[in-house]
Design an enzyme around this catalytic site. Structure first.
Site, PDB file in Angstrom:
ATOM      1  N   ARG A 142      68.038  59.920   5.843  1.00  0.00           N
ATOM      2  CA  ARG A 142      66.918  59.016   6.185  1.00  0.00           C
ATOM      3  C   ARG A 142      65.959  58.839   5.019  1.00  0.00           C
ATOM      4  NH1 ARG A 142      65.687  58.570  12.042  1.00  0.00           N
ATOM      5  NH2 ARG A 142      67.748  58.488  12.962  1.00  0.00           N
ATOM      6  N   ARG A 154      59.083  46.573   6.500  1.00  0.00           N
ATOM      7  CA  ARG A 154      59.355  46.506   7.937  1.00  0.00           C
ATOM      8  C   ARG A 154      58.371  45.565   8.627  1.00  0.00           C
ATOM      9  NH1 ARG A 154      57.615  49.490  12.400  1.00  0.00           N
ATOM     10  NH2 ARG A 154      59.196  50.333  13.822  1.00  0.00           N
ATOM     11  N   ASP A 160      71.913  51.432  10.822  1.00  0.00           N
ATOM     12  CA  ASP A 160      71.786  52.426  11.886  1.00  0.00           C
ATOM     13  C   ASP A 160      73.154  52.655  12.493  1.00  0.00           C
ATOM     14  OD1 ASP A 160      69.440  53.846  13.391  1.00  0.00           O
ATOM     15  OD2 ASP A 160      70.938  53.329  14.895  1.00  0.00           O
ATOM     16  N   TYR A 211      74.736  57.545  23.446  1.00  0.00           N
ATOM     17  CA  TYR A 211      73.764  56.452  23.603  1.00  0.00           C
ATOM     18  C   TYR A 211      74.321  55.349  24.511  1.00  0.00           C
ATOM     19  CZ  TYR A 211      70.941  58.557  19.931  1.00  0.00           C
ATOM     20  OH  TYR A 211      70.153  59.420  19.216  1.00  0.00           O
TER      21      TYR A 211
HETATM   22  O1  CP3 Z   1      69.613  57.833   5.720  1.00  0.00           O
HETATM   23  C1  CP3 Z   1      69.187  56.675   5.560  1.00  0.00           C
HETATM   24  O2  CP3 Z   1      68.185  56.409   4.854  1.00  0.00           O
HETATM   25  C2  CP3 Z   1      69.980  55.530   6.175  1.00  0.00           C
HETATM   26  C3  CP3 Z   1      69.423  54.976   7.346  1.00  0.00           C
HETATM   27  C4  CP3 Z   1      69.702  55.549   8.716  1.00  0.00           C
HETATM   28  C5  CP3 Z   1      68.914  55.187   9.820  1.00  0.00           C
HETATM   29  N1  CP3 Z   1      69.472  55.727  10.940  1.00  0.00           N
HETATM   30  C6  CP3 Z   1      67.717  54.317   9.759  1.00  0.00           C
HETATM   31  C7  CP3 Z   1      66.746  54.380  10.847  1.00  0.00           C
HETATM   32  C8  CP3 Z   1      70.719  56.390   9.178  1.00  0.00           C
HETATM   33  C9  CP3 Z   1      71.818  57.111   8.413  1.00  0.00           C
HETATM   34  C10 CP3 Z   1      70.564  56.484  10.597  1.00  0.00           C
HETATM   35  C11 CP3 Z   1      71.477  57.243  11.472  1.00  0.00           C
HETATM   36  C12 CP3 Z   1      71.126  57.470  12.867  1.00  0.00           C
HETATM   37  N2  CP3 Z   1      70.514  56.612  13.735  1.00  0.00           N
HETATM   38  C13 CP3 Z   1      71.492  58.627  13.594  1.00  0.00           C
HETATM   39  C14 CP3 Z   1      72.307  59.778  13.050  1.00  0.00           C
HETATM   40  C15 CP3 Z   1      71.531  60.665  12.168  1.00  0.00           C
HETATM   41  C16 CP3 Z   1      70.461  61.446  12.858  1.00  0.00           C
HETATM   42  O3  CP3 Z   1      69.297  61.286  12.485  1.00  0.00           O
HETATM   43  O4  CP3 Z   1      70.811  62.255  13.734  1.00  0.00           O
HETATM   44  C17 CP3 Z   1      71.018  58.467  14.902  1.00  0.00           C
HETATM   45  C18 CP3 Z   1      71.137  59.462  16.029  1.00  0.00           C
HETATM   46  C19 CP3 Z   1      70.417  57.184  14.985  1.00  0.00           C
HETATM   47  C20 CP3 Z   1      69.829  56.523  16.185  1.00  0.00           C
HETATM   48  C21 CP3 Z   1      68.422  56.187  15.951  1.00  0.00           C
HETATM   49  N3  CP3 Z   1      67.985  55.129  15.185  1.00  0.00           N
HETATM   50  C22 CP3 Z   1      67.283  56.865  16.447  1.00  0.00           C
HETATM   51  C23 CP3 Z   1      67.331  58.101  17.327  1.00  0.00           C
HETATM   52  C24 CP3 Z   1      66.151  56.178  15.964  1.00  0.00           C
HETATM   53  C25 CP3 Z   1      64.716  56.417  16.297  1.00  0.00           C
HETATM   54  C26 CP3 Z   1      64.178  57.462  15.402  1.00  0.00           C
HETATM   55  C27 CP3 Z   1      62.678  57.560  15.512  1.00  0.00           C
HETATM   56  O5  CP3 Z   1      62.177  58.529  14.924  1.00  0.00           O
HETATM   57  O6  CP3 Z   1      62.025  56.718  16.159  1.00  0.00           O
HETATM   58  C28 CP3 Z   1      66.620  55.134  15.137  1.00  0.00           C
HETATM   59  C29 CP3 Z   1      65.779  54.185  14.374  1.00  0.00           C
HETATM   60  C30 CP3 Z   1      65.859  54.304  12.887  1.00  0.00           C
HETATM   61  N4  CP3 Z   1      67.025  54.312  12.173  1.00  0.00           N
HETATM   62  C31 CP3 Z   1      64.760  54.371  11.969  1.00  0.00           C
HETATM   63  C32 CP3 Z   1      65.320  54.403  10.687  1.00  0.00           C
HETATM   64  C33 CP3 Z   1      64.593  54.408   9.374  1.00  0.00           C
HETATM   65  C34 CP3 Z   1      63.285  54.319  12.331  1.00  0.00           C
HETATM   66  C35 CP3 Z   1      63.024  52.917  12.826  1.00  0.00           C
HETATM   67  C36 CP3 Z   1      61.694  52.329  12.485  1.00  0.00           C
HETATM   68  O7  CP3 Z   1      61.473  51.912  11.324  1.00  0.00           O
HETATM   69  O8  CP3 Z   1      60.906  52.213  13.426  1.00  0.00           O
END
Ligand code: CP3
Length: 362
Positions: free
Chosen positions: A36, A49, A86, A163
């Protein structure tokens, strides 16, 4: 003729330490990237964003997605870029209707709740339904101009299924565990479609230029050992065996990461991946002893360390490096994604500490 040109292309990579470490080849220092690494702890991410309007609008626009992929690399001496996207783009492409509720994380409009919905599930064509991701990979590779390699990624079939069945985040996984223990045939049907979808999706990313790929199995660790092997690991194994192995004459390493998978490292190392990702609950020295030369290791600093002062971050980085010990085969990372509440300057401290302190281990 073509092959020679392609080989030249690969050797032009200015910094290949990440790819070399994944293949357990010698490097002058331990490469580092951060799960991330493009995200809300960076003010420039929040600005892009806001311009895009939402997280999904950002992820679905290749120009914006390319911009935020590169943001952490402009600030820190990271050894790899990871595609900004994502894991839930895949079920979204299957028609489940992904959306985000502020503060509640991801949700699906049409979760899989009955047999009919499961039977109708299909493998999306990446070049059609996930075109925006593939276009982002192409654009990021151009923008990177061979400075560091680009990581492509996907969720594991089981984590995606969590999910898809729960309809969003879950504290107890009641719905998917009900399915697992009462209709395992239906869950296997979902996982089989997911595995084929992920294989096609990752191969499309590799085709477009991803130089390594990672499978995120965030929820496999919520299972028993037996259920983990049957419902998560077996499907990751089938994906790994279906991935394109070389592109442009270079090996494309694959990383598998099961959060909470520390009890099953020997099994994970046996599925044919080049590297195993570790969360912070595992000691790197014992993980290395258990896995031996079967795979490289990636991890595993507690993301919470970044809430500490710079001197403490140095100390904890040193502990992780010392636990792995000397020699090739370690990619430094956090044990899970970085918190949005992290001070970006502390990330700089971490990256520089890994580079400085690791030289004596190589
Ligand atoms: O690593 C990176 O920089 C690449 C980007 C990346 C994102 N999601 C961007 C993101 C990667 C590799 C993921 C994977 C992901 N997404 C996983 C597996 C890895 C892990 O963390 O366990 C999972 C379970 C998800 C599903 C997901 N997407 C969740 C649970 C959330 C919410 C998280 C939160 O804290 O609110 C997301 C949204 C998301 N994906 C964000 C980012 C930067 C935050 C969204 C925002 O900008 O509001």
């Amino acid at each position: 003729m073509l092959r020679v040109a392609a080989l030249n292309d690969v050797s032009r990579l200015e910094n290949d330490t990440f790819l070399r470490a994944l293949l357990r080849q010698p490097t002058p220092y331990t490469p580092v990237w951060i799960m991330r690494q493009a995200g809300r702890y960076l003010p420039e991410y929040n600005a892009t964003r806001a311009r895009a309007g939402s997280f999904l609008a950002l992820a679905k626009n290749p120009d914006f997605a390319t911009e935020v992929t590169l943001q952490p690399l402009a600030r820190f001496a990271l050894d790899a870029a990871i595609l900004f996207s994502d894991i839930l783009t895949v079920p979204d492409a299957m028609g489940l209707g992904l959306y985000f509720v502020e503060g509640e994380g991801p949700k699906f409009e049409r979760p899989l709740r009955n047999e009919w919905e499961v039977r109708n599930l299909f493998v999306p064509d990446p070049s059609e339904h996930l075109r925006y991701v593939i276009d982002t990979v192409t654009q990021v590779r151009k923008a990177l101009d061979n400075r560091v390699p680009l990581i492509g990624f996907s969720g594991s079939p089981y984590t995606l299924a969590c999910y898809m069945v729960e309809g969003g985040a879950s504290a107890d996984f009641r719905l998917i565990k009900t399915m697992l223990y009462s209709r395992p045939d239906l869950l296997h049907q979902i996982l089989s479609v997911n595995a084929r979808a992920v294989t096609a999706y990752l191969n499309a990313q590799i085709d477009a230029g991803a130089q390594a790929v990672m499978i995120f199995d965030t929820w496999g660790g919520s299972l028993t050992g037996a259920a983990y092997r049957e419902f998560s690991l077996a499907y990751m194994e089938s994906i790994v065996s279906g991935l394109t192995r070389t592109r442009d004459g270079a090996t494309v390493p694959r990383i598998v990461f099961t959060k909470g998978g520390g009890a099953w490292l020997e099994d994970i190392a046996a599925i044919g991946a080049d590297a195993v990702g570790l969360d912070w609950t595992v000691n790197l020295a014992s993980a290395r002893a258990r896995i031996g030369d079967r795979a490289a290791l990636q991890g595993n600093l507690d993301p919470g360390v970044l809430f500490g002062a710079p001197e403490r971050i140095h100390h904890e980085v040193q502990n992780v490096l010392a636990a792995y010990g000397t020699g090739a085969g370690h990619v430094f990372n956090l044990g899970h994604g970085i918190s949005q509440h992290t001070d970006p300057d502390h990330v700089g401290v971490l990256v520089d500490a890994v580079h400085d302190l690791s030289r004596s281990y190589h």
